[in-house]
Design a protein around this motif. Structure first.
Motif, short mmCIF file in Angstrom:
data_model
loop_
_atom_site.label_atom_id
_atom_site.label_comp_id
_atom_site.label_asym_id
_atom_site.label_seq_id
_atom_site.Cartn_x
_atom_site.Cartn_y
_atom_site.Cartn_z
N GLU A 92 1.54 1.71 3.53
CA GLU A 92 1.42 1.56 4.98
C GLU A 92 2.14 0.31 5.50
O GLU A 92 2.20 0.08 6.71
N ARG B 257 -8.09 5.55 1.25
CA ARG B 257 -6.91 5.22 2.04
C ARG B 257 -6.23 3.96 1.53
O ARG B 257 -5.03 3.81 1.68
N SER B 258 -7.00 3.07 0.90
CA SER B 258 -6.38 1.80 0.50
C SER B 258 -6.88 1.37 -0.88
O SER B 258 -7.52 0.37 -1.03
#
Length: 308
Positions: free
Chosen positions: A149, A287-288
């Motif tokens: 990201e 997500r991370s």
């Protein structure tokens, strides 16, 4: 990072010379030796060149050694094939220190390579000549996590592993950083004036004392395969083999693919990780996972890197 190719050649020769002990090349060390490694005159004797000529090379003077002289120095210092190629690259740049301005087009990933990434079931990514991550498939994205990201300029494998928290995700991080730094050094020698190389080396040297120390060693490598160990927050420890495949066309970006021995525990865990992806190719459970690092040469449907 020095902008003078003659200085780069001089520094490389000096660091290599000081690492070779006299006894390594059949010479007697003798008493009262005050220098580390070989003396300049000893190396000149072994290489069959005059001491004055070699001294001028290490001083960064305007000398233009022939390929035969370079090969003789490489043999005297017991260079590897990678170090010999690097020496010739530096000497070629030193012969034309004032090169005309050159336009460097951005590194692009062909549509056919993006389709290959999308069709590959193993983690795979495309890495540029200076270790920037240009594209990746969904499973590699799960390995990289929040790193994907970041703006394109910040998506760099070496920068990722120099992050303060990288040791948590990559237990063998320090060895991998040394390897990647040596790979970067070889690429920079091939294109010493490339603006991305100048920018990246400058930023990393200011930000990381570890990188600055490794860069000063002038080590070079041209690694095409290896092994990495990752501590992943979803599936635990992963031990993966990786291979780098040059892309068709001009030298530069390479395709890196990670695999595990079929039927092994690592293979099972890799399949578990793949099972976290939904139909759109995104992780349904994270997500991370790994901002700080996921291993050595580490990460769209194939995802194309976007600037930012």
């Amino acid at each position: 990072m020095t902008d003078d190719p003659r200085r780069a050649l001089a520094d490389f020769l000096r660091t290599r010379r000081t690492r070779v002990r006299p006894q390594d090349v059949g010479l007697e060390p003798g008493p009262r030796r005050r220098v580390a490694g070989l003396r300049r005159e000893e190396l000149a004797l072994l290489a069959g060149v005059s001491s004055d000529y070699y001294q001028r090379m290490e001083q960064g003077r305007d000398v233009r050694p022939s390929d035969q002289v370079l090969d003789a120095i490489a043999r005297a210092l017991n260079f590897s094939a990678e170090e010999t190629r690097h020496l010739h690259s530096l000497a070629a740049a030193a012969r034309t220190p004032n090169r005309p301005a050159h336009a460097y087009p951005p590194e692009e990933v062909p549509a056919t390579t993006l389709r290959l990434l999308a069709a590959t079931t193993s983690p795979a990514l495309v890495v540029g000549r200076f270790l920037d991550v240009l594209a990746w498939n969904p499973l590699a994205g799960v390995l990289l996590g929040a790193f994907t990201e970041l703006p394109r300029a910040e998506r760099n494998l070496l920068a990722m592993l120099l992050h303060p928290e990288a040791d948590q995700a990559c237990p063998e991080r320090s060895g991998t950083v040394a390897e990647l730094t040596a790979m970067l050094r070889a690429q920079v020698a091939a294109e010493p004036g490339h603006p991305r190389a100048v920018e990246l080396v400058g930023e990393l040297a200011v930000r990381s004392a570890e990188f600055a120390g490794l860069w000063a060693r002038h080590d070079v490598e041209d690694t095409t395969r290896g092994r990495m160990r990752v501590e992943h927050p979803l599936v635990g420890e992963l031990n993966l083999d990786w291979d780098a495949y040059p892309m068709p066309g001009a030298p530069g970006p390479v395709l890196i693919v990670y695999t595990a021995e079929p039927g092994s525990l690592d293979d099972e865990r890799l399949q578990l990780l793949a099972g976290t992806l939904d139909a759109s190719g995104h992780s349904a459970t994270m997500r991370s996972a790994v901002h700080a690092g996921s291993g050595s040469p580490a990460a769209s449907d194939a995802h194309r890197s976007r600037g930012g």
